[in-house]
Design a protein around this motif. Structure first.
Motif, short mmCIF file in Angstrom:
data_model
loop_
_atom_site.label_atom_id
_atom_site.label_comp_id
_atom_site.label_asym_id
_atom_site.label_seq_id
_atom_site.Cartn_x
_atom_site.Cartn_y
_atom_site.Cartn_z
N ARG A 41 0.87 -1.18 0.00
CA ARG A 41 0.00 0.00 0.00
C ARG A 41 0.90 1.22 0.00
N GLU A 42 0.61 2.18 -0.86
CA GLU A 42 1.38 3.43 -0.87
C GLU A 42 1.22 4.13 0.48
N PHE A 43 2.24 4.82 0.92
CA PHE A 43 2.15 5.57 2.15
C PHE A 43 1.12 6.69 2.01
N ASN A 44 0.42 6.95 3.08
CA ASN A 44 -0.60 7.99 3.13
C ASN A 44 0.07 9.30 3.51
N ASP A 45 0.04 10.26 2.62
CA ASP A 45 0.69 11.56 2.89
C ASP A 45 -0.04 12.37 3.97
N GLN A 46 -1.23 11.95 4.36
CA GLN A 46 -1.97 12.63 5.42
C GLN A 46 -1.53 12.16 6.81
N SER A 47 -0.84 11.03 6.87
CA SER A 47 -0.37 10.48 8.14
C SER A 47 1.04 10.97 8.43
N ILE A 48 1.21 11.65 9.55
CA ILE A 48 2.53 12.16 9.93
C ILE A 48 3.51 11.00 10.06
N GLU A 49 3.08 9.94 10.71
CA GLU A 49 3.94 8.77 10.93
C GLU A 49 4.42 8.19 9.60
N GLU A 50 3.53 8.07 8.64
CA GLU A 50 3.92 7.53 7.34
C GLU A 50 4.76 8.51 6.54
N LYS A 51 4.50 9.79 6.69
CA LYS A 51 5.31 10.81 6.02
C LYS A 51 6.76 10.75 6.50
N VAL A 52 6.92 10.63 7.82
CA VAL A 52 8.26 10.57 8.42
C VAL A 52 8.97 9.29 7.96
N LEU A 53 8.27 8.18 7.98
CA LEU A 53 8.87 6.92 7.54
C LEU A 53 9.27 6.98 6.07
N LYS A 54 8.43 7.55 5.25
CA LYS A 54 8.75 7.68 3.83
C LYS A 54 9.98 8.56 3.62
N MET A 55 10.09 9.66 4.37
CA MET A 55 11.26 10.53 4.26
C MET A 55 12.53 9.78 4.64
N LYS A 56 12.46 9.00 5.71
CA LYS A 56 13.63 8.22 6.14
C LYS A 56 14.03 7.23 5.06
N LEU A 57 13.05 6.58 4.48
CA LEU A 57 13.33 5.63 3.40
C LEU A 57 13.93 6.32 2.19
#
Length: 185
Positions: free
Chosen positions: A116-132
């Motif tokens: 599932r693509e990360f949800n850009d509305q979720s702070i937690e997923e945004k942070v994880l995506k940036m780290k990745l």
């Protein structure tokens, strides 16, 4: 190929066939002992306690591919989980979930159901995506495992049903387990 064709290794070196879990609903998870999601061991154990007698098994596979979050071997990981989170569900030897040395079982799982693509509305997923994007951009390509505590739900007939990213709610996972248990009856 079926999930039941795979062999996995326990921390004591014993090789176990996935046939062992035939007719069980499986929740298969790549884990880590030093991850911001490590608290999920407690949630996974609660699921296991609640549904084990109804046919659920949780299977934990330590992985050190994400920010060196599981440097210890499978035996030490298992001991850590038992000592700190009361884990009684099966834990296995440390594996890799991406790249050339991907554990065959995880190679199968991640190609059976899409991520599932990360949800850009979720702070937690945004942070994880940036780290990745900064540290592991290759893990954002295709069906690669994105991070520790990615979970795969497998039906009692061996069909891989769903993939849950580490940030997904245990409540949503539990709903799917309940649904599968109702079907199994």
């Amino acid at each position: 190929m079926s999930i039941y064709n795979y062999l996995v290794k326990k921390p004591n070196g014993e090789i176990l066939s996935m046939q062992t879990y035939r007719d069980k609903i499986m929740l298969i998870v790549n884990t880590a002992s030093k991850c911001r999601f490590t608290y999920q061991f407690e949630e996974l154990q609660k699921l296991y306690n609640r549904y084990q007698s109804k046919g659920l098994v949780v299977l934990g596979f330590p992985c050190n591919q994400f920010a060196n979050q599981n440097p210890e071997d499978g035996g030490d990981s298992s001991d850590f989980c038992q000592r700190n989170y009361g884990v009684t569900f099966p834990m296995f030897e440390k594996i890799e979930v991406n790249g050339e040395k991907t554990e065959p079982l995880f190679n199968y799982l991640k190609h059976e159901v899409p991520y599932r693509e990360f949800n850009d509305q979720s702070i937690e997923e945004k942070v994880l995506k940036m780290k990745l994007e900064e540290e592991y951009p290759e893990y954002l390509i295709g069906n690669n495992i994105r991070w520790n505590f990615t979970k795969f739900l497998v039906s009692s007939t061996g069909k891989v049903l769903n993939r849950f990213e580490p940030t997904e709610s245990i409540v949503d996972i539990e709903k799917e387990i309940d649904h599968q248990l109702a079907i199994k009856k």
